[in-house]
Design a protein around this motif. Sequence first.
Motif, PDB file in Angstrom:
ATOM      1  N   PHE A  19      -5.702   7.665  -9.870  1.00 24.69           N
ATOM      2  CA  PHE A  19      -5.739   7.715  -8.409  1.00 24.69           C
ATOM      3  C   PHE A  19      -6.959   8.462  -7.885  1.00 24.69           C
ATOM      4  N   VAL A  38       0.472   0.165  -4.986  1.00 29.76           N
ATOM      5  CA  VAL A  38       0.836   0.100  -6.401  1.00 29.76           C
ATOM      6  C   VAL A  38       2.222  -0.528  -6.571  1.00 29.76           C
ATOM      7  N   ARG A  60      -9.855   6.100  -8.273  1.00 27.00           N
ATOM      8  CA  ARG A  60      -9.829   5.024  -7.283  1.00 27.00           C
ATOM      9  C   ARG A  60     -10.223   5.557  -5.907  1.00 27.00           C
ATOM     10  N   ASN A  61      -9.767   6.783  -5.599  1.00 30.70           N
ATOM     11  CA  ASN A  61     -10.091   7.396  -4.308  1.00 30.70           C
ATOM     12  C   ASN A  61     -11.589   7.654  -4.202  1.00 30.70           C
ATOM     13  N   ALA A  81      -2.057   4.134  -0.823  1.00 34.41           N
ATOM     14  CA  ALA A  81      -1.809   4.185  -2.262  1.00 34.41           C
ATOM     15  C   ALA A  81      -0.509   3.484  -2.656  1.00 34.41           C
ATOM     16  N   GLU A 129      -2.033  11.324   0.171  1.00 29.79           N
ATOM     17  CA  GLU A 129      -3.036  10.550  -0.575  1.00 29.79           C
ATOM     18  C   GLU A 129      -3.893  11.502  -1.402  1.00 29.79           C
ATOM     19  N   PRO A 130      -4.354  11.084  -2.569  1.00 33.20           N
ATOM     20  CA  PRO A 130      -4.470   9.689  -3.036  1.00 33.20           C
ATOM     21  C   PRO A 130      -3.216   9.123  -3.702  1.00 33.20           C
ATOM     22  N   TYR A 131      -2.103   9.856  -3.654  1.00 36.30           N
ATOM     23  CA  TYR A 131      -0.890   9.374  -4.315  1.00 36.30           C
ATOM     24  C   TYR A 131       0.002   8.618  -3.326  1.00 36.30           C
ATOM     25  N   PRO A 132       0.882   7.747  -3.843  1.00 36.64           N
ATOM     26  CA  PRO A 132       1.716   6.928  -2.953  1.00 36.64           C
ATOM     27  C   PRO A 132       2.771   7.746  -2.197  1.00 36.64           C
TER      28      PRO A 132
END
Length: 264
Positions: free
Chosen positions: A255, A125, A258-259, A122, A103-106
């Motif tokens: 991202f 999405v 959003r985080n 994440a 995170e913050p990535y999927p």
Amino acid sequence: MHHDRPVGELLREWRHRRKLSQLDLAIQAEVSTRHISFVETGRTIPSSSMVLHLAEHLGVPLRERNRLLVAAGHAPVFRQRPLEDADLAGAREALQQVIRGHEPYPALVVDRRWNLLFANAAADVFLNGVGPKLLRPPVNMMRLGLHPDGFASRLRNLRQVRAFMLPRLARQAARTGDPELSALYEELLSYGTEGDDGPPPDPTDIALPIRISHRGADLCFLNTITTFGAAFDITLEEIAVEAYFPADAETARFFHGRNTASSE
């Protein structure tokens, strides 16, 4: 059933799948061509060690090695337990740490048939806005990506993604001999129309960019797939972690922004 057939017939099928002659296999495995012939025709029942030796040189998945052993009258040697098994608690926690750490990535964890096991926050999405039927367990990520009611409608390079993913799935089905993967491939093939698929990706590209619209933002990812060479455990051998990385600065900002907002 697959495991009711003679071991020689199964080994011959794997040899054909690997496009090897009896001589090729004999040289690789350092056994005589005559012995390979006798095993395949059923004149010789191989020992468990010989079954495993030939299976290793044929690149047979662990699940199928057990089937070969049983077909030859031997006990299976590779463990197969559900991921929920208490003995795999450490592995489950490690997988959760890997995807949380991304995170913050999927990031998500899938089984051998691309069914979703775990996902980090994440990964919404990909799950946002898809048809409810596709979210009933088991959620299949290949189906989710290419089905018209999945996130295919939000993929800005759907043709390229199909041109990349379908041959990969076909190769996986051929490599593993899994009829369910073959059925999944045929299903996904039916979602497109003739001439729908784009040009194959440039072989010099490190990964296929995945371009997706999400809540008004145009995001672009590169993804990696990590597998674990977990000897003697079928469950762990068949698990893969898919991690998605931002392919441009706008996606990274989306991202991180959003985080930051979620932590305030």
